[in-house]
Motif scaffolding. Structure first.
Motif, PDB file in Angstrom:
ATOM      1  N   ARG A  68      48.620  38.711  46.001  1.00 33.98           N
ATOM      2  CA  ARG A  68      48.932  40.139  45.840  1.00 33.98           C
ATOM      3  C   ARG A  68      48.583  40.620  44.432  1.00 33.98           C
ATOM      4  NH1 ARG A  68      54.786  40.765  49.012  1.00 33.98           N
ATOM      5  NH2 ARG A  68      54.050  39.936  51.024  1.00 33.98           N
ATOM      6  N   ALA A  69      47.405  40.232  44.012  1.00 28.29           N
ATOM      7  CA  ALA A  69      46.974  40.523  42.637  1.00 28.29           C
ATOM      8  C   ALA A  69      46.741  42.012  42.439  1.00 28.29           C
ATOM      9  CB  ALA A  69      45.698  39.749  42.320  1.00 28.29           C
ATOM     10  N   ARG A  70      47.274  42.511  41.359  1.00 26.18           N
ATOM     11  CA  ARG A  70      47.053  43.908  40.988  1.00 26.18           C
ATOM     12  C   ARG A  70      45.906  44.029  39.997  1.00 26.18           C
ATOM     13  NH1 ARG A  70      52.346  46.463  38.861  1.00 26.18           N
ATOM     14  NH2 ARG A  70      51.017  48.317  38.974  1.00 26.18           N
ATOM     15  N   TYR A  71      45.641  42.950  39.246  1.00 23.80           N
ATOM     16  CA  TYR A  71      44.559  42.947  38.260  1.00 23.80           C
ATOM     17  C   TYR A  71      43.757  41.651  38.404  1.00 23.80           C
ATOM     18  CZ  TYR A  71      47.260  46.679  36.044  1.00 23.80           C
ATOM     19  OH  TYR A  71      47.941  47.841  35.795  1.00 23.80           O
ATOM     20  N   PHE A  72      42.463  41.781  38.206  1.00 18.16           N
ATOM     21  CA  PHE A  72      41.587  40.607  38.242  1.00 18.16           C
ATOM     22  C   PHE A  72      40.580  40.711  37.091  1.00 18.16           C
ATOM     23  CE2 PHE A  72      38.153  37.843  39.547  1.00 18.16           C
ATOM     24  CZ  PHE A  72      38.827  36.773  40.120  1.00 18.16           C
ATOM     25  N   LEU A  73      40.519  39.666  36.268  1.00 18.94           N
ATOM     26  CA  LEU A  73      39.606  39.653  35.120  1.00 18.94           C
ATOM     27  C   LEU A  73      38.401  38.778  35.439  1.00 18.94           C
ATOM     28  CD1 LEU A  73      42.593  40.153  33.972  1.00 18.94           C
ATOM     29  CD2 LEU A  73      41.635  39.489  31.763  1.00 18.94           C
ATOM     30  N   ILE A  74      37.216  39.319  35.296  1.00 19.38           N
ATOM     31  CA  ILE A  74      35.978  38.541  35.406  1.00 19.38           C
ATOM     32  C   ILE A  74      35.465  38.314  33.995  1.00 19.38           C
ATOM     33  CG2 ILE A  74      33.606  38.486  36.241  1.00 19.38           C
ATOM     34  CD1 ILE A  74      34.441  40.149  38.601  1.00 19.38           C
TER      35      ILE A  74
END
Length: 260
Positions: free
Chosen positions: A178-184
């Motif tokens: 349930r990720a609200r943010y994802f960093l690439i």
């Protein structure tokens, strides 16, 4: 930079291309094949048989889309192409080749055709070990920064197959957590080519559709120069810390100290 000097008399472009010991294809502005040099005829005949072409002469007039898994994306690249474009392609899962495409202009500077070179056409079996290692490199586990925040460092060059697997893994994990943010994190890359940017943007947009905010971090000055013309709507940061600081601010957390 312009060419200098004069070609010897009775020497024309046709004879020059014919004597270059590389596979050379010339296509028109509609991406239809118009000419092959003798090296291309000899080298590529087995490849064209894979597409149902019984005789090499039947290649003339065929569309270059036959080489690409994403024809629309490739046509978009070629339509705006002003200089050399390089990419690695897989042909029917049997051969791999390095492609070099360059527009051909007339004396008035008008684009009239495309020159395509297929370099290092190799049996796929010879590349399997290398490809498996590259896939392994790209299979780095997703990092859980904290609840609802995940990250992934991009290592190595992305192609269609690898990026598809990576996108599936990222989306599955984001839904699961349930990720609200994802960093690439792109800090391991020096520059961004059209293909890598296209594949990363697909992941970026897919995350947006499931309600996860995607932040692109690790953007160096050199990287910024290579992506400035790609016109992607990314929220970018120089490093992971800056990305995390942005998340904390969005969540209303107080930031007492964080490095730039």
């Amino acid at each position: 930079m312009h060419a200098i000097g004069q070609l010897p008399s009775k020497l024309n472009g046709h004879s020059i291309l014919e004597n270059i010991q590389e596979t050379i294809i010339v296509a028109d502005l509609h991406y239809q094949i118009q000419w092959l040099n003798s090296t291309a005829v000899e080298t590529l005949s087995p490849l064209f048989h894979l597409y149902g072409v019984k005789h090499i002469d039947d290649v003339i007039g065929l569309h270059m889309d036959m080489f690409h898994s994403s024809p629309a994306h490739q046509q978009q690249i070629m339509k705006g192409l002003e200089s050399t474009h390089r990419a690695r392609i897989t042909i029917k899962n049997l051969y791999v080749a390095e492609t070099v495409i360059h527009p051909i202009y007339n004396e008035e500077g008008e684009k009239k055709a495309y020159l395509l070179m297929l370099l290092d056409v190799t049996k796929q079996a010879k590349r399997e070990q290398e490809n498996e290692q590259m896939i392994e490199d790209l299979s780095s586990p997703l990092l859980k920064i904290w609840d609802e925040v995940l990250a992934l460092p991009i290592v190595g060059k992305l192609d269609h197959s690898r990026s598809t697997k990576l996108a599936e893994k990222v989306l599955q994990e984001c839904v699961k957590e349930r990720a609200r943010y994802f960093l690439i994190d792109l800090s391991s890359l020096k520059t961004m080519d059209d293909d890598s940017g296209h594949h990363i943007n697909i992941i970026h947009e897919a995350l947006r559709l499931i309600g996860t905010t995607c932040l692109i971090v690790g953007i160096s000055a050199q990287m910024a120069q290579s992506i400035v013309s790609l016109d992607y709507h990314w929220k970018t940061f120089g490093n992971v810390r800056q990305g995390i600081a942005y998340i904390l601010k969005q969540e209303g957390k107080r930031i007492t100290s964080i490095d730039n």
